[in-house]
Design a protein around this motif. Structure first.
Motif, PDB file in Angstrom:
ATOM      1  N   THR A 181      -4.687  -0.544   7.504  1.00 25.90           N
ATOM      2  CA  THR A 181      -3.899   0.655   7.741  1.00 25.90           C
ATOM      3  C   THR A 181      -4.815   1.727   8.330  1.00 25.90           C
ATOM      4  O   THR A 181      -6.037   1.662   8.189  1.00 25.90           O
ATOM      5  N   SER A 183      -9.706   3.856   9.034  1.00 27.25           N
ATOM      6  CA  SER A 183     -10.020   2.565   9.643  1.00 27.25           C
ATOM      7  C   SER A 183     -11.244   2.639  10.557  1.00 27.25           C
ATOM      8  O   SER A 183     -12.019   1.687  10.639  1.00 27.25           O
ATOM      9  N   ASP A 233      -5.269   4.721   7.353  1.00 23.94           N
ATOM     10  CA  ASP A 233      -5.942   5.518   6.317  1.00 23.94           C
ATOM     11  C   ASP A 233      -6.552   4.651   5.226  1.00 23.94           C
ATOM     12  O   ASP A 233      -6.652   5.059   4.065  1.00 23.94           O
ATOM     13  N   VAL A 234      -6.969   3.449   5.571  1.00 27.00           N
ATOM     14  CA  VAL A 234      -7.564   2.535   4.591  1.00 27.00           C
ATOM     15  C   VAL A 234      -8.763   3.186   3.896  1.00 27.00           C
ATOM     16  O   VAL A 234      -9.505   3.965   4.506  1.00 27.00           O
ATOM     17  N   HIS A 235      -8.918   2.884   2.614  1.00 33.75           N
ATOM     18  CA  HIS A 235     -10.061   3.357   1.825  1.00 33.75           C
ATOM     19  C   HIS A 235     -10.900   2.146   1.415  1.00 33.75           C
ATOM     20  O   HIS A 235     -10.353   1.086   1.102  1.00 33.75           O
ATOM     21  N   ALA A 252      -4.641  -1.618   2.614  1.00 31.78           N
ATOM     22  CA  ALA A 252      -4.684  -0.170   2.426  1.00 31.78           C
ATOM     23  C   ALA A 252      -5.923   0.274   1.659  1.00 31.78           C
ATOM     24  O   ALA A 252      -6.300   1.441   1.720  1.00 31.78           O
ATOM     25  N   GLU A 304      -0.376  -3.021   1.428  1.00 29.47           N
ATOM     26  CA  GLU A 304       0.824  -2.183   1.524  1.00 29.47           C
ATOM     27  C   GLU A 304       1.501  -2.445   2.855  1.00 29.47           C
ATOM     28  O   GLU A 304       0.880  -2.297   3.909  1.00 29.47           O
ATOM     29  N   ASP A 305       2.755  -2.873   2.793  1.00 35.65           N
ATOM     30  CA  ASP A 305       3.545  -3.136   3.993  1.00 35.65           C
ATOM     31  C   ASP A 305       2.828  -4.088   4.946  1.00 35.65           C
ATOM     32  O   ASP A 305       2.815  -3.892   6.166  1.00 35.65           O
ATOM     33  N   LYS A 348      -0.382  -4.754   5.318  1.00 32.74           N
ATOM     34  CA  LYS A 348      -1.728  -4.431   5.791  1.00 32.74           C
ATOM     35  C   LYS A 348      -2.622  -4.033   4.622  1.00 32.74           C
ATOM     36  O   LYS A 348      -2.148  -3.687   3.541  1.00 32.74           O
TER      37      LYS A 348
END
Length: 281
Positions: A188, A211, A190-192, A266, A261-262, A264
Motif C-alpha cells: 500500500t 512505500s 502508506d505501508v509501515h 499494509a 489490507e484489501d 496488499k
C-alpha cells in the motif's frame, strides 16, 4: 498428590499460557507465570476451589499484573521498536493478532486484563473483578475504554488462508530477488515497516513509513542478501498474520509477518531479536 495436581492442571495449561502471553507479549515470561501458578496450585487447598479454571486464570492474571509493573520500566530503555515474541500458527487467527497486541501494549495493565479476560477469553465480569481486584462496575469501564483503542486494530479485511500465504510467498520472492517493481506492487502507499532487534542485530531502529521509504530500505536489504543469502525455513502465520521464518546468514532465525489490507501489504513486522526467537529453535 503431586500427580493429581498435574492431572488437573494440564488441561488448563494451554489457555493459561495464552492468557499470560497476551498479557505480557513474551513467551518466556508467560511460561514463568504459568509455572508459578502451578506451584501455587500444588500448595492450594483444592477442595476449597469450586472453579479451578477461574481460580488459575485469576492467579495468572495477578502474577502478570505484578510483572508488568517492572516490564514497562525495562521497555523504556529498549533499543528500537518493541514487538511481541513471535508465535507460529497453522491458521490465521482473528481474536488477538500482532497489531492488536501492539495496541494492548499501550493500554494500562488493568485495561488490558479486563479486555482480554472478558472480551477474548469469555470470563464473566464478576470473575474479572476477582482476578484484578476491582469491582464489577470498574471492570466494565476498563473493558469499555480498552475497546475504544482496540476497535481500530481489529482486522478490517479477512484474509483467506491460501491468499494470505500466497502474498507472503510473493513478498518473500520479491525481497530476495530484488524485483523492486514486483515488491512495490504488493505494498500500500502508506505501508509501515517495523524491525525489532533489541539492538542485538543490525536493523532499522525507527519505523519506516510509506512505500517509497520501504522500497529504499529493502533495496539495501537485497544487496546484503546477495552477499549473505538467507534460507526459508517455513511459510505460515506469525501472531495471526501471514508470513515466514528464515534462517539468516548469521545462523539466527528471523520472522516476518505481513498485515494484509484489501489485497496488499499494509504493514511489515520483522523480528530479529535472538532472545525473542529462542523458543522457535
Amino acid at each position: 498428590m503431586l500427580q493429581q495436581a498435574r492431572n488437573s492442571f494440564a488441561p488448563l495449561r494451554p489457555k493459561l499460557l495464552r492468557v499470560a502471553y497476551h498479557m505480557l507479549g513474551s513467551v518466556a515470561d508467560a511460561e514463568d507465570m504459568v509455572q508459578e501458578a502451578f506451584i501455587r496450585w500444588m500448595k492450594a487447598d483444592r477442595g476449597e476451589v469450586r472453579e479451578p479454571e477461574a481460580y488459575l486464570c485469576r492467579t495468572v492474571t495477578r502474577l502478570c499484573l505484578d510483572l508488568l509493573k517492572s516490564a514497562h520500566r525495562q521497555r523504556e530503555t529498549y533499543i528500537g521498536p518493541w514487538l511481541p515474541d513471535p508465535v507460529l500458527e497453522e491458521e490465521a487467527v482473528e481474536d488477538v493478532t500482532l497489531p492488536l497486541m501492539l495496541v494492548l501494549e499501550r493500554l494500562s495493565p488493568l485495561e488490558r486484563a479486563a479486555f482480554l479476560l472478558h472480551d477474548v477469553f469469555g470470563l464473566e465480569f464478576s470473575q474479572v473483578a476477582e482476578a484484578i481486584q476491582r469491582d464489577v462496575a470498574a471492570c466494565r469501564q476498563l473493558a469499555a475504554r480498552a475497546r475504544v483503542h482496540v476497535r481500530e486494530a481489529r482486522p478490517r479485511f479477512k484474509v483467506e488462508r491460501r491468499h494470505g500465504l500466497a502474498l507472503a510467498e510473493a513478498f518473500f520472492q520479491a525481497t530476495r530477488s530484488g524485483d523492486v517493481q514486483a515488491l512495490g506492487a504488493l505494498l500500500t502507499a502508506d505501508v509501515h515497516a517495523y524491525a525489532d532487534s533489541g539492538g542485538k542485530r543490525p536493523a532499522f531502529l525507527e519505523p519506516v513509513l510509506g512505500s517509497v521509504a520501504v522500497l529504499e530500505i529493502y533495496g539495501r536489504v537485497v544487496a546484503v542478501l546477495r552477499e549473505h543469502p538467507s534460507q526459508l525455513v517455513r511459510m505460515g502465520f506469525v501472531n495471526g498474520l501471514p508470513g515466514f521464518v528464515t534462517r539468516e546468514a548469521d545462523g539466527e532465525l528471523q520472522t516476518t509477518a505481513l498485515l494484509i489490507e484489501d489485497g496488499k501489504v499494509a504493514a511489515i513486522y520483522v523480528m530479529r531479536n535472538p532472545d525473542k526467537l529462542r523458543h522457535l529453535h
